[in-house]
Scaffold this active site. Structure first.
Site: not given
Length: 396
Positions: A23, A288, A330, A337
């Site tokens: 990430c 998001c 988000c 996710c």
């Protein structure tokens, strides 16, 4: 197309399409820690990490490559063990130390602030020496310490981002007719790198085209979110946005025509739109981005693959997508996710077959107005981050 526009788009692509391991936000933390250049981590007396709320969310529960662990603490430890020259690939080749994690856990203090991307590390060792690093505004913008920029680094100015925001969809379409060789190779690398992330099934619904798109896209996202030691090509500083912007198109191509030229052009268009959507809103937000920004890229890329340079159909697909998913929150990078990307895949694919009119809700008249409307909602959701972070912080 106009030479200045072509040069601008090429420069933006070189800056915004990059390789990242894990990430992006845990990579950001690890990179920032490594910039402090601590020779003996066990000499640390105090380590203070200050993150903006968006970076905190995305690092909180995501897998960290080469650690077998999740979250901010192993990202910090990994940064102490990594080489700053690797930047967002900071966790490459590290050998994780549980002993060091146990030690740093007692020294680490985390602060969360509101605002744009911000990662500040302050370290005091047991001899009274101080070390500091600061990365802000984008994941590679090192403010402290002062470091010599490498020639391969491409600086994008605020005015250039403004110029990019003023481009029209037709400009992106025209760019596809004159793709520079280096950009073509960058797209090819992006396709192959993100395809490599597909490992097994995450959501295996069946063998129809939509199911294949969902399964491959969510599989790639799950691989990344669990911290597998495999890089992703990020778009607009987000690996998951890169996955959402590319895998639906890659999967559609493999299930239909296997046309390499159409694939490269469609993926490139998707990336251009994803970056455009990001510049209209922000890199991180309460909405998001994988769905709202990467999803819009996937919509336009898929529609182009299916219908070619047809502005009427491209605008229609953008309208239909805008009527569907924008507004999903988000709540940070994590395995969940992949489920949001599954929803994004459905919305993107279904947008090829339905035409929702301008009169519906926040739907715009065309692609550009749709992006602007979604961005306006995204910015208005800013205060939500404080509540989201508060909920997540209670779990620490």
């Amino acid at each position: 197309m106009d030479d200045s526009k072509h040069i601008l788009i090429t420069k933006i692509l070189k800056n915004e399409v990059t390789e990242a391991l894990g990430c992006t936000e845990v990579g950001l933390i690890g990179y920032a820690v490594s910039l402090c250049n601590i020779s003996d981590p066990f000499s640390i007396d105090k380590l203070e990490l200050t993150l903006n709320n968006g970076s905190f969310k995305n690092a909180y529960a995501v897998g960290v490559p080469n650690t077998g662990k999740y979250g901010i603490l192993p990202a910090v430890v990994g940064g102490l063990l990594g080489n700053s020259k690797n930047k967002l690939l900071i966790f490459n080749d590290i050998t994780y130390s549980q002993e060091l994690e146990d030690f740093i856990k007692e020294k680490l203090e985390i602060k969360v602030i509101d605002g744009p991307l911000f990662c500040n590390i302050k370290i005091k060792d047991n001899s009274g020496n101080y070390f500091e690093s600061l990365i802000k505004d984008n994941h590679l913008n090192v403010v402290i310490p002062k470091i010599e920029k490498e020639k391969i680094d491409v600086e994008i100015t605020t005015s250039e981002k403004g110029e990019y925001k003023n481009l029209e969809l037709i400009d992106f379409l025209d760019y596809l007719d004159e793709i520079p060789e280096k950009i073509g190779k960058l797209v090819e690398k992006t396709v192959q790198t993100n395809k490599n992330l597909i490992k097994g099934d995450f959501l295996n619904y069946g063998t129809d085209i939509l199911s294949i798109i969902v399964n491959k896209t969510t599989s790639a996202c799950n691989t990344r979110m669990t911290g597998e030691n495999m890089p992703a090509m990020s778009v607009a500083k987000s690996g998951n946005m890169g996955i959402m912007a590319t895998l639906p198109i890659i999967s559609y191509d493999s299930s239909t025509e296997n046309n390499s030229e159409k694939l490269i052009k469609s993926v490139l268009l998707s990336m251009l739109v994803t970056i455009y959507s990001t510049y209209n809103s922000s890199y991180l937000s309460s909405m998001c981005g994988c769905v709202s920004k990467g999803g819009m890229g996937a919509v336009i890329g898929l529609c182009y693959y299916k219908n070619g340079k047809n502005l009427k159909k491209l605008d229609s697909s953008a309208r239909t997508f805008t009527a569907n998913l924008p507004g999903i929150i988000c709540d940070g990078g994590k395995v969940g996710c992949a489920l949001k990307l599954a929803s994004g895949c459905f919305a993107a694919y279904s947008s090829l077959f339905v035409d929702i009119s301008y009169e519906n809700g926040i739907v715009g008249k065309d692609f550009k107005e749709c992006v602007e409307n979604i961005s306006k909602i995204s910015k208005a959701m800013g205060d939500l981050d404080c509540d989201i972070v508060e909920i997540m912080s209670k779990k620490m």
